[in-house]
Design an enzyme around this catalytic site. Structure first.
Site, short mmCIF file in Angstrom:
data_model
loop_
_atom_site.label_atom_id
_atom_site.label_comp_id
_atom_site.label_asym_id
_atom_site.label_seq_id
_atom_site.Cartn_x
_atom_site.Cartn_y
_atom_site.Cartn_z
N TYR A 1 -2.28 -0.82 10.37
CA TYR A 1 -2.46 -1.35 9.12
C TYR A 1 -0.64 -0.45 8.36
CZ TYR A 1 -3.94 -0.76 3.95
OH TYR A 1 -4.17 -1.82 2.94
N SER B 1 0.63 -1.34 -0.32
CA SER B 1 0.07 0.14 0.30
C SER B 1 0.74 1.65 -0.26
CB SER B 1 -0.76 -0.32 1.10
OG SER B 1 -1.44 1.24 1.33
P1 NAD Z 1 -11.38 -6.31 -0.72
O1 NAD Z 1 -11.79 -6.19 0.75
O2 NAD Z 1 -12.40 -5.96 -1.07
O3 NAD Z 1 -10.79 -7.16 -0.56
C1 NAD Z 1 -9.73 -8.42 1.12
C2 NAD Z 1 -9.82 -9.54 0.80
O4 NAD Z 1 -8.91 -10.30 1.70
C3 NAD Z 1 -10.87 -10.46 0.56
O5 NAD Z 1 -11.08 -11.00 -0.50
C4 NAD Z 1 -11.32 -10.75 1.94
O6 NAD Z 1 -12.28 -12.27 1.54
C5 NAD Z 1 -9.46 -11.29 2.37
N1 NAD Z 1 -9.85 -11.86 3.29
C6 NAD Z 1 -9.83 -10.75 4.52
N2 NAD Z 1 -9.47 -11.56 6.22
C7 NAD Z 1 -9.48 -12.91 5.76
C8 NAD Z 1 -8.67 -13.67 6.19
N3 NAD Z 1 -8.36 -13.87 8.26
N4 NAD Z 1 -8.30 -15.16 5.59
C9 NAD Z 1 -8.51 -14.91 4.10
N5 NAD Z 1 -8.96 -13.63 3.32
C10 NAD Z 1 -9.71 -12.77 4.35
O7 NAD Z 1 -9.97 -4.88 -0.14
P2 NAD Z 1 -8.96 -4.70 -1.04
O8 NAD Z 1 -8.86 -3.22 -0.95
O9 NAD Z 1 -9.34 -5.47 -1.97
O10 NAD Z 1 -7.59 -5.31 -0.88
C11 NAD Z 1 -6.79 -5.80 -1.12
C12 NAD Z 1 -5.74 -5.70 -0.49
O11 NAD Z 1 -5.49 -4.56 -0.84
C13 NAD Z 1 -5.09 -5.35 1.05
O12 NAD Z 1 -4.60 -5.78 0.94
C14 NAD Z 1 -5.54 -3.90 0.92
O13 NAD Z 1 -4.33 -3.52 2.86
C15 NAD Z 1 -4.35 -3.75 0.27
N6 NAD Z 1 -5.22 -2.38 -0.27
C16 NAD Z 1 -6.39 -1.74 -0.58
C17 NAD Z 1 -6.21 -0.30 -0.95
C18 NAD Z 1 -7.51 0.27 -1.43
O14 NAD Z 1 -7.75 1.71 -1.54
N7 NAD Z 1 -8.69 -0.81 -1.19
C19 NAD Z 1 -5.46 0.50 -0.83
C20 NAD Z 1 -4.18 -0.27 -0.83
C21 NAD Z 1 -4.01 -1.35 -0.72
#
Ligand code: NAD
Length: 260
Positions: free
Chosen positions: A155, A142
């Protein structure tokens, strides 16, 4: 480009992980999906992805806070597909609060799911990549792996930690045909961020769309959300031959956030 390769994408039942799984499948890669959610919805996603791309798609619901289940996910992938080439460490959760109010159990969960899970999966996956003679580890970090924001202690700590893990993995595999890199997204409008938008809308008495605009404009100079599909194409590039000498780096996709 990736015909016959095998990828496991953690947290791929929604958001960025699902887009990455789709893009890798589109390149001919067999996919092991992972994540939480409604069983029928996950099965529908799995089947649709297999039907659309013609690759094999399986699902393992390992809880990424449980090391034994993570090892099981990697082993099942290798057994099911006869090897493992690409590991995308993407599962993640968020919790926002000041440090003084931060619940200990939320700290532990974020460190386990957003950081320690990547150690356990990488440890289990590297022997399979070495055996295959080719490998890619891609960590969804991130902008918060590079800079900090208030109220995100766990985080930011986890994402900075995964940057370190990315570099060590890259160094330890530097002489193998394996690379490890981190993708650093800015704001992406997924479930994880919709919760933050809804909280902002509630606190400030704004509509959801006004809260979303305020959120993205505060930190992201482009004032535009990154999309999961953009990040998925970066992941595909990191799997290409052109990226074979890119290792241990972070790739920000953040509309200029970390240029400030
Ligand atoms: P999201 O909530 O759509 O996806 C998260 C995924 O992780 C889902 O498939 C969820 O089921 C899974 N998950 C959560 N807890 C879990 C567990 N205990 N065991 C197995 N799976 C689990 O959110 P996203 O934004 O797609 O996040 C994906 C990654 O991207 C994360 O690591 C997040 O930190 C990172 N990220 C997101 C953003 C943003 O702005 N959305 C920015 C930077 C980084």
């Amino acid at each position: 480009m990736l015909k016959g390769k095998v990828a496991v994408v953690t947290g791929s039942t929604s958001g960025i992980g699902l887009a990455m799984a789709k893009a890798l499948a589109g390149q001919g890669c067999n996919i092991m999906l992972n994540g939480l959610g409604d069983a029928a919805a996950i099965e529908a996603t799995r089947k649709a992805l297999a039907d659309e791309t013609g690759v094999e798609v399986a699902f393992n619901g390992a809880d990424m806070s449980k090391p034994d289940q993570i090892r099981g996910l990697i082993q099942e992938t290798a057994d099911r597909f006869g090897g493992l080439h690409i590991l995308v460490n993407n599962a993640g959760i968020q919790y926002t609060s000041s440090i003084e109010e931060f619940p200990e159990d939320r700290w532990d969960a974020i460190i386990a799911i957003n950081l320690s899970s990547a150690f356990h999966s990488t440890k289990a996956a590297l022997p399979h990549m070495k055996k295959a003679g080719w490998g890619r580890v891609i960590n969804t970090a991130s902008v918060h792996g590079l800079v900090a924001s208030i109220h995100k202690a766990a985080y930011v700590a986890a994402k900075h930690g995964i940057m370190g893990l990315t570099k060590v993995t890259a160094l330890e595999t530097a002489e193998d045909p394996i690379t490890c890199n981190a993708i650093c997204p800015g704001w992406v409008r997924t479930e994880l961020v919709e919760k933050q938008i809804a909280a902002r809308a509630g606190e400030a008495g704004l509509s959801v769309e006004d809260a979303a605009r305020q959120l993205v404009e505060e930190k992201q100079p482009s004032k535009t959300f990154v999309t999961p599909e953009m990040l998925a194409q970066v992941a595909v590039f990191l799997c290409s031959d052109a990226a074979s000498q890119m290792t241990g780096v972070s790739v920000p996709v953040d509309g200029g956030w970390t240029a400030q």
